[in-house]
Design a protein around this motif. Structure first.
Motif, PDB file in Angstrom:
ATOM      1  N   VAL A  10       0.837  -1.202   0.000  1.00 20.20           N
ATOM      2  CA  VAL A  10       0.000   0.000   0.000  1.00 20.20           C
ATOM      3  C   VAL A  10       0.864   1.242   0.000  1.00 20.20           C
ATOM      4  O   VAL A  10       0.652   2.165  -0.777  1.00 20.20           O
ATOM      5  N   VAL A  30      -7.308   5.987   8.342  1.00 15.30           N
ATOM      6  CA  VAL A  30      -8.490   5.859   9.192  1.00 15.30           C
ATOM      7  C   VAL A  30      -8.291   4.611  10.040  1.00 15.30           C
ATOM      8  O   VAL A  30      -8.005   3.538   9.525  1.00 15.30           O
ATOM      9  N   LYS A  59      -0.168  15.160   9.833  1.00 12.56           N
ATOM     10  CA  LYS A  59       0.870  15.599   8.896  1.00 12.56           C
ATOM     11  C   LYS A  59       2.030  16.263   9.625  1.00 12.56           C
ATOM     12  O   LYS A  59       3.147  16.311   9.131  1.00 12.56           O
ATOM     13  N   ASP A  60       1.748  16.850  10.776  1.00 13.56           N
ATOM     14  CA  ASP A  60       2.817  17.482  11.554  1.00 13.56           C
ATOM     15  C   ASP A  60       2.292  17.685  12.967  1.00 13.56           C
ATOM     16  O   ASP A  60       1.149  17.335  13.267  1.00 13.56           O
ATOM     17  N   VAL A  61       3.126  18.270  13.839  1.00 16.22           N
ATOM     18  CA  VAL A  61       2.623  18.668  15.150  1.00 16.22           C
ATOM     19  C   VAL A  61       1.711  19.877  14.965  1.00 16.22           C
ATOM     20  O   VAL A  61       1.692  20.496  13.903  1.00 16.22           O
ATOM     21  N   ALA A  62       0.988  20.232  16.025  1.00 19.15           N
ATOM     22  CA  ALA A  62      -0.001  21.302  15.888  1.00 19.15           C
ATOM     23  C   ALA A  62       0.663  22.631  15.538  1.00 19.15           C
ATOM     24  O   ALA A  62       0.113  23.426  14.777  1.00 19.15           O
ATOM     25  N   PHE A  63       1.849  22.898  16.123  1.00 20.27           N
ATOM     26  CA  PHE A  63       2.499  24.194  15.909  1.00 20.27           C
ATOM     27  C   PHE A  63       3.930  23.993  15.403  1.00 20.27           C
ATOM     28  O   PHE A  63       4.882  24.012  16.196  1.00 20.27           O
ATOM     29  N   PRO A  64       4.106  23.809  14.107  1.00 21.15           N
ATOM     30  CA  PRO A  64       5.453  23.509  13.583  1.00 21.15           C
ATOM     31  C   PRO A  64       6.461  24.630  13.831  1.00 21.15           C
ATOM     32  O   PRO A  64       7.620  24.360  14.141  1.00 21.15           O
ATOM     33  N   THR A 104       2.837   0.793   9.729  1.00 22.25           N
ATOM     34  CA  THR A 104       1.945   0.190   8.744  1.00 22.25           C
ATOM     35  C   THR A 104       1.609   1.121   7.590  1.00 22.25           C
ATOM     36  O   THR A 104       1.288   0.658   6.508  1.00 22.25           O
ATOM     37  N   ASN A 105       1.651   2.425   7.799  1.00 22.88           N
ATOM     38  CA  ASN A 105       1.144   3.325   6.769  1.00 22.88           C
ATOM     39  C   ASN A 105       2.147   4.320   6.198  1.00 22.88           C
ATOM     40  O   ASN A 105       1.756   5.230   5.489  1.00 22.88           O
ATOM     41  N   MET A 134      -5.043  16.552  16.704  1.00 24.64           N
ATOM     42  CA  MET A 134      -4.539  16.174  15.383  1.00 24.64           C
ATOM     43  C   MET A 134      -4.700  14.688  15.083  1.00 24.64           C
ATOM     44  O   MET A 134      -4.161  14.194  14.099  1.00 24.64           O
ATOM     45  N   THR A 153      -8.605   6.928   3.212  1.00 28.88           N
ATOM     46  CA  THR A 153      -9.694   7.811   2.788  1.00 28.88           C
ATOM     47  C   THR A 153      -9.341   8.376   1.423  1.00 28.88           C
ATOM     48  O   THR A 153      -8.182   8.427   1.034  1.00 28.88           O
ATOM     49  N   LYS A 177      -7.929   1.638   6.844  1.00 30.24           N
ATOM     50  CA  LYS A 177      -8.453   1.936   5.522  1.00 30.24           C
ATOM     51  C   LYS A 177      -7.897   3.280   5.088  1.00 30.24           C
ATOM     52  O   LYS A 177      -7.435   4.068   5.878  1.00 30.24           O
ATOM     53  N   HIS A 221      -0.978  21.555   7.551  1.00 33.33           N
ATOM     54  CA  HIS A 221      -1.051  20.340   8.358  1.00 33.33           C
ATOM     55  C   HIS A 221      -2.393  20.172   9.068  1.00 33.33           C
ATOM     56  O   HIS A 221      -2.590  19.195   9.778  1.00 33.33           O
ATOM     57  N   LEU A 225       0.672   3.013  13.393  1.00 32.45           N
ATOM     58  CA  LEU A 225       0.572   3.684  12.103  1.00 32.45           C
ATOM     59  C   LEU A 225       1.912   4.005  11.459  1.00 32.45           C
ATOM     60  O   LEU A 225       2.051   3.967  10.246  1.00 32.45           O
ATOM     61  N   GLU A 259       0.579   9.216   2.516  1.00 28.98           N
ATOM     62  CA  GLU A 259       0.044   9.512   1.192  1.00 28.98           C
ATOM     63  C   GLU A 259      -1.398   9.969   1.318  1.00 28.98           C
ATOM     64  O   GLU A 259      -1.828  10.924   0.695  1.00 28.98           O
ATOM     65  N   GLN A 285     -10.602  22.692  13.106  1.00 29.19           N
ATOM     66  CA  GLN A 285      -9.513  21.986  13.780  1.00 29.19           C
ATOM     67  C   GLN A 285      -8.386  22.963  14.101  1.00 29.19           C
ATOM     68  O   GLN A 285      -7.836  22.959  15.202  1.00 29.19           O
ATOM     69  N   THR A 294      -4.648  10.358   4.386  1.00 30.79           N
ATOM     70  CA  THR A 294      -4.923  10.340   5.810  1.00 30.79           C
ATOM     71  C   THR A 294      -5.451   8.975   6.221  1.00 30.79           C
ATOM     72  O   THR A 294      -6.439   8.499   5.666  1.00 30.79           O
ATOM     73  N   HIS A 353       5.483  14.535   3.881  1.00 32.65           N
ATOM     74  CA  HIS A 353       4.172  14.795   4.481  1.00 32.65           C
ATOM     75  C   HIS A 353       3.611  13.564   5.189  1.00 32.65           C
ATOM     76  O   HIS A 353       2.405  13.483   5.416  1.00 32.65           O
TER      77      HIS A 353
END
Lengths: 555, 274
Positions: A17, A537, A120-125, A521-522, A198, B7, B5, B22, A518, A533, B28, A535, A530
């Protein structure tokens, strides 16, 4: 080590994947120096911390070497009394504030928190990069204080010695710690908000990996504890410059107030160091036992419990200062209660391993080392929370041995386990398992050789912080110094084979150890700039090894 | 493959101009920013908390002298400042409201008015500190050890002030340093030193706490100024106003710290009649 065990098929499917060819990743998408120095990518910031704290660790380690060399003989022959004071002060300050506190949170927390929660990143890069530069500035100021001539107060800065009598560079060092403290606060703040806001779809609180629970609990302590030491060091600076007596009894102040304020932070700071390692251990043991973590919920809650208890036990550092006996009894009782969540964790890990399909990768060997040393460190802590025995053991080498078992045996073993476990993810390369296991073994042996004799020395009455000692303590001190040499070898080995593997190591696939969270696995190894690929779930709890086994068997 | 899964949504699609890459949605982003500020304020509470803890302990130990020392602060100026700061909180709340309704012009104006109130507060504080300095309440190197005459000086200055006040003249002179030194009664020695030390602790805490508070106001001015500039540029909209809301939270926090400082420092031992 390629994909391991029963579920290799499943994980190869995941690998398909995300793809594991030589795509653009966060390491190679931009090679310029500026792209590293001004990066907002949490993964690169993690690596910046890794390089910086490794340098600080080497410096702190060299100072430890000087201390052990001096203690080889009963007489002072390598360092003068004054230099010895400065050496152990610098060792303590560097190892605690500039290595252990940022170690797992700043390096692996930065690298892993967004990956583990599907962000994708921490809340405050930007704040994240700013925290790194605060850490860097704080380190520069602290090193300046050392180069100017050092500090001789001990890392605890007890007043009125630090405020009135010491002729060393207390204020410069205090400024350095103040700055690095804000780095710690902002990192903690960033992680708390990241975990709250996040998480990817479906990732509920009780589907979080236990490493995230550990980092979350740590961040709460960083956020609530560190400002208190900041203002305390501020008051120390005011007292020293203006000659006013907020902590000086000669001028109407109360030195015990300083100790209360200091330990209100510095005791929880111990949990800043150990909680992330506890989280790492949960991850490593689950992955290398191929089993669901036993008691997931209770391990998660015990991290929070340790953080909470951590804030209400500080006065156990002050049993001999003449605080009220009733207060001392309450603090003693509360201190015992820390053993409960710690014990729950240890037994849960044992139960996780029970019946598991255990493989002995390097991270697992380090985690085993952690288990043994953390347990000894924790158990000897009970000697010290007992009011009567504490009077006997206070300020002896027993204390030194105890907290090194927690901070070096616990926190650094956990850190080494983490670095080895996530190295393939961070670099996309595999290090040599042979050298990895060897260094884990040497570290474990060297550590016990160094610090176990110190329990006996302390029990026999050798006080800490002196550069000379009576002749009868020499044999055990020689043991300890010899052990420190072995320990140093154990720590220096990864500095060779890890960088070597970065350049020449075998390429790692996206999930070489068969982890179930994650980041394994992802994402690819190393991850793309980033992270994901698409987001992710999440639809299940972490560590769903049983489900996978069932799936593979029925397949 | 049941666990994870994918999205279909990919990042980079349909992004609002104010949405950082981000985050997935503006909500959010807003939630994260606001929660971040609340967490920061929690840190600030603990930061001031160290000083409040020290205050509590010394006030408990030396309550009589803390009351007497508190009498040397000017309650009218303190009360004036309290009112000014509460007004500044009102104008800040109006600025946040205007940013939520998309009124950029008045967002900027209310922010600048907030800074103006803040400057008024510091102006009053400047004259207060100056007076404290003249009557030797400011702790410093020469306040150390056995130099307890500073406290005697402050007491004498207060007496002269009261005397001038009862005669109905607004003008009063400061005592001469030599007179205070000459007045020293050796039998007062130990007690005098203790009183001086305890009063000094009060003033040390007073100066540390009020100057740390003032430092937070200065930082606030810079931040409010930057946000006012962006507000005039039209950077905020009902979709995106979290910077204004966050600076508002910060400013209210600074205000609340003063709401605690005022009674703890100025109102000890009820000296309204003095």
């Amino acid at each position: 080590m390629a994909t391991v065990g029963l579920e290799s098929k499943t994980f190869e499917k995941f690998a398909d994947v995300v793809g594991h060819d030589d795509d653009l990743n966060y390491l190679n998408h931009d090679h310029s120096v500026l792209s590293w120095l001004f990066t907002l990518d949490h993964k690169r910031i993690g690596l910046l911390y890794l390089v910086t704290i490794t340098l600080m660790f080497l410096l702190g380690g060299a100072l430890a070497g000087a201390i052990r060399l001096e203690l080889l003989t009963p007489k002072g022959d390598f360092l003068t009394a004054d230099t010895y004071n400065k050496a152990f002060t610098a060792h303590g300050i560097i190892m605690l504030f500039f290595f252990l506190i940022p170690s797992i949170p700043a390096v692996l927390g930065n690298f892993l928190v967004p990956l583990m929660i599907g962000a994708k990143d921490v809340a405050f890069p930007r704040l994240n990069l700013f925290s790194y530069y605060l850490y860097f500035a704080g380190s520069v100021i602290a090193l300046t204080a050392l180069l100017l001539g050092g500090v001789d107060t001990g890392w605890t800065f007890y007043t009125p010695f630090s405020s009135t009598y010491s002729n060393s560079y207390v204020i410069v060092m205090a400024v350095g710690l103040f700055v690095v403290g804000f780095s710690s606060i902002l990192t903690g703040l960033n992680f708390i908000i990241t975990v709250h806001r996040m998480r990817c779809p479906g990732l509920t609180w009780f589907r979080l990996p236990l490493f995230i629970w550990g980092i979350y609990a740590t961040s709460v302590v960083q956020l609530l504890g560190t400002p208190v030491i900041a203002v305390t060091l501020g008051l120390l600076g005011v007292e020293r410059t203006l000659g006013v007596g907020i902590f000086d009894p000669r001028l109407g102040g109360d030195p015990i107030l300083f100790q209360h304020l200091f330990w209100f932070y510095s005791h929880p700071a111990v949990y800043i160091m150990i909680l992330p390692s506890l989280g790492v251990t949960s991850e490593v043991i689950a992955t290398f036992s191929r089993k669901n973590v036993f008691g997931y919920h209770i391990i998660a809650f015990s991290s929070i419990a340790i953080a909470v208890f951590g804030f209400i036990v500080w006065a156990h550092h002050m049993f001999t200062t003449g605080i009220s006996p009733y207060a001392a009894m309450v603090f003693s009782l509360l201190t015992f209660s820390v053993a409960i969540p710690s014990g729950i964790k240890v037994f849960s890990w044992l139960a996780t391993m029970y019946g598991g399909s255990i493989s002995f990768g390097t991270p697992m060997i380090y985690a085993f080392g952690f288990l043994g040393l953390f347990t000894i460190g924790g158990m000897t802590g009970l000697f010290l929370s007992t009011l009567g025995t504490d009077i006997h053991l206070h300020d002896t080498y027993f204390i030194v041995a105890h907290f090194h078992y927690i901070m070096v045996g616990g926190a650094i073993m956990g850190y080494m386990a983490a670095i080895h476990y996530w190295w393939p993810k961070m670099t996309g390369r595999l290090y040599s398992e042979f050298w990895g296991k060897l260094s884990a073994g040497i570290t474990f042996i060297g550590f016990n050789f160094t610090f176990f004799p110190q329990f006996i020395l302390g029990y026999l009455g050798m006080p800490r912080r002196y550069y000379e000692y009576p002749d009868e303590f020499q044999v055990l001190n020689v043991f300890s110094t010899a052990g420190a040499t072995i320990l140093a070898v154990g720590y220096l080995m990864p500095l060779v084979y890890m960088p070597y593997s970065f350049f020449f190591g075998e390429k790692a696939n996206s999930n070489p150890y068969g982890g179930s969270t994650l980041e394994w696995t992802n994402t690819t190894s190393p991850p793309s700039p980033h992270n994901f690929e698409k987001t992710p779930v999440v639809t299940e709890e972490p560590y769903h090894y049983h489900a996978k086994e069932a799936a593979v068997v029925s397949h | 493959m049941s666990a994870i899964k994918e999205t279909v949504q990919d990042h980079g699609q349909h992004h609002h101009k104010d949405l950082a890459h981000h985050f997935d949605t503006l909500e959010q982003q807003h939630d994260a920013n606001t929660l971040g500020m609340w967490a920061f304020l929690l840190t600030e509470v603990l930061f001031f908390g160290g000083l409040f803890a020290a205050y509590t302990i010394y006030r408990y130990k030396y309550s009589a002298m803390f009351e007497e020392a508190s009498n040397h602060l000017d309650i009218k100026l303190g009360a004036t400042n309290t009112v000014i700061l509460i007004l500044s909180s009102l104008t800040m709340a109006l600025a946040v409201r205007c940013s939520q309704t998309g009124n950029s012009l008045w967002t900027g104006r209310w922010l600048l008015i907030t800074i103006a109130f803040g400057l008024m507060f510091l102006g009053v504080k400047y004259f207060e500190w100056k007076h404290d300095y003249h009557i030797h309440l400011m702790p410093g190197k020469d306040w150390s050890g056995k130099d307890w005459w500073h406290w005697q000086y402050a007491k004498k200055a207060k007496d002269m002030e009261k005397e001038a006040h009862s005669k109905g003249s607004a003008e009063h002179s400061f005592p001469d340093r030599k007179d205070v030194l000459a007045d020293n009664d050796p039998s007062l020695g130990v007690r005098g030193i203790q009183e001086s030390q305890q009063a000094r602790l009060f003033f040390l805490l007073y100066f540390c706490m009020t100057s740390l508070h003032a430092l937070h106001m200065l930082v606030g001015f810079v931040l409010i100024g930057i946000i006012a500039y962006f507000a005039y540029q039209g950077a905020y909209s009902p979709d995106y106003y979290s910077p204004v809301e966050n600076i508002g939270l910060y400013w209210h926090f600074v205000d609340i710290v003063w709401i605690f400082l005022f009674p703890l420092l100025y109102l000890l031992g009820a000296h309204m009649g003095h």
